[in-house]
Design a protein around this motif. Structure first.
Motif, short mmCIF file in Angstrom:
data_model
loop_
_atom_site.label_atom_id
_atom_site.label_comp_id
_atom_site.label_asym_id
_atom_site.label_seq_id
_atom_site.Cartn_x
_atom_site.Cartn_y
_atom_site.Cartn_z
N HIS A 31 -55.97 -80.19 64.48
CA HIS A 31 -54.89 -80.08 63.51
C HIS A 31 -55.41 -79.81 62.09
O HIS A 31 -54.76 -79.12 61.31
CB HIS A 31 -54.01 -81.33 63.54
N ALA A 34 -56.10 -76.14 62.00
CA ALA A 34 -54.83 -75.39 61.91
C ALA A 34 -54.26 -75.49 60.49
O ALA A 34 -53.73 -74.51 59.96
CB ALA A 34 -53.83 -75.92 62.92
N ALA A 35 -54.39 -76.66 59.87
CA ALA A 35 -53.88 -76.84 58.50
C ALA A 35 -54.62 -75.92 57.53
O ALA A 35 -54.00 -75.33 56.64
CB ALA A 35 -54.01 -78.29 58.07
N GLU A 36 -55.93 -75.79 57.70
CA GLU A 36 -56.70 -74.88 56.84
C GLU A 36 -56.22 -73.44 57.03
O GLU A 36 -56.08 -72.69 56.06
CB GLU A 36 -58.19 -74.96 57.17
N HIS A 37 -55.97 -73.06 58.27
CA HIS A 37 -55.50 -71.71 58.56
C HIS A 37 -54.14 -71.46 57.90
O HIS A 37 -53.93 -70.43 57.26
CB HIS A 37 -55.39 -71.51 60.07
N TYR A 38 -53.21 -72.40 58.04
CA TYR A 38 -51.88 -72.21 57.47
C TYR A 38 -51.91 -72.25 55.95
O TYR A 38 -51.14 -71.55 55.29
CB TYR A 38 -50.90 -73.25 58.02
N HIS A 39 -52.81 -73.03 55.39
CA HIS A 39 -52.94 -73.07 53.93
C HIS A 39 -53.43 -71.71 53.42
O HIS A 39 -52.90 -71.18 52.42
CB HIS A 39 -53.90 -74.17 53.51
N SER A 41 -53.05 -68.84 54.95
CA SER A 41 -51.95 -67.89 55.16
C SER A 41 -50.91 -68.01 54.06
O SER A 41 -50.40 -67.01 53.55
CB SER A 41 -51.30 -68.12 56.52
N ALA A 42 -50.59 -69.23 53.69
CA ALA A 42 -49.60 -69.44 52.62
C ALA A 42 -50.08 -68.86 51.30
O ALA A 42 -49.31 -68.22 50.57
CB ALA A 42 -49.30 -70.93 52.47
N TYR A 45 -49.75 -65.03 51.49
CA TYR A 45 -48.37 -64.57 51.34
C TYR A 45 -47.84 -64.80 49.93
O TYR A 45 -47.03 -64.01 49.43
CB TYR A 45 -47.46 -65.21 52.39
#
Length: 105
Positions: A31, A34-39, A41-42, A45
């Motif tokens: 997790h 995954a949090a690093e990946h979503y950060h 990505s955010a 964007y």
């Protein structure tokens, strides 16, 4: 040796708790990755939204008759992986073009 693991004296619930602890640690690691990946990505964007807003504002200003500097003039200054790269000085001076690799964005 095999029997020492089975009959080690630890109660069954302790062995189960150890297995659950290992599972929980692995889930925590997954997790956090995954949090690093979503950060990332955010952030990507957010940068994209900023650039698009800037482009729309520039277009609306030109539509209303205001004279603004063309955003593509400074495109060579924007440095990002697999994005716009500045033209080498030799190519800009009119020297013979060199063969290179073209990267898609």
């Amino acid at each position: 040796m095999f029997f020492s693991g089975i009959f080690s004296g630890e109660p069954r619930y302790i062995r189960r708790a150890r297995a659950c602890l290992q599972e929980a640690r692995m889930a925590m690691l997954e997790h956090s990755m995954a949090a690093e990946h979503y950060h990332a990505s955010a952030a990507m964007y957010a940068e994209r939204a900023r650039r698009l807003e800037e482009e729309i504002a520039h277009w609306e200003a030109r539509k209303k008759g205001a004279v603004l500097m063309d955003p593509l003039q400074d495109a060579g200054k924007y440095i990002a992986p697999n994005r716009i790269e500045s033209v080498p000085a030799a190519a800009a001076a009119g020297a013979a073009p060199t063969v290179g690799i073209v990267r898609a964005a």
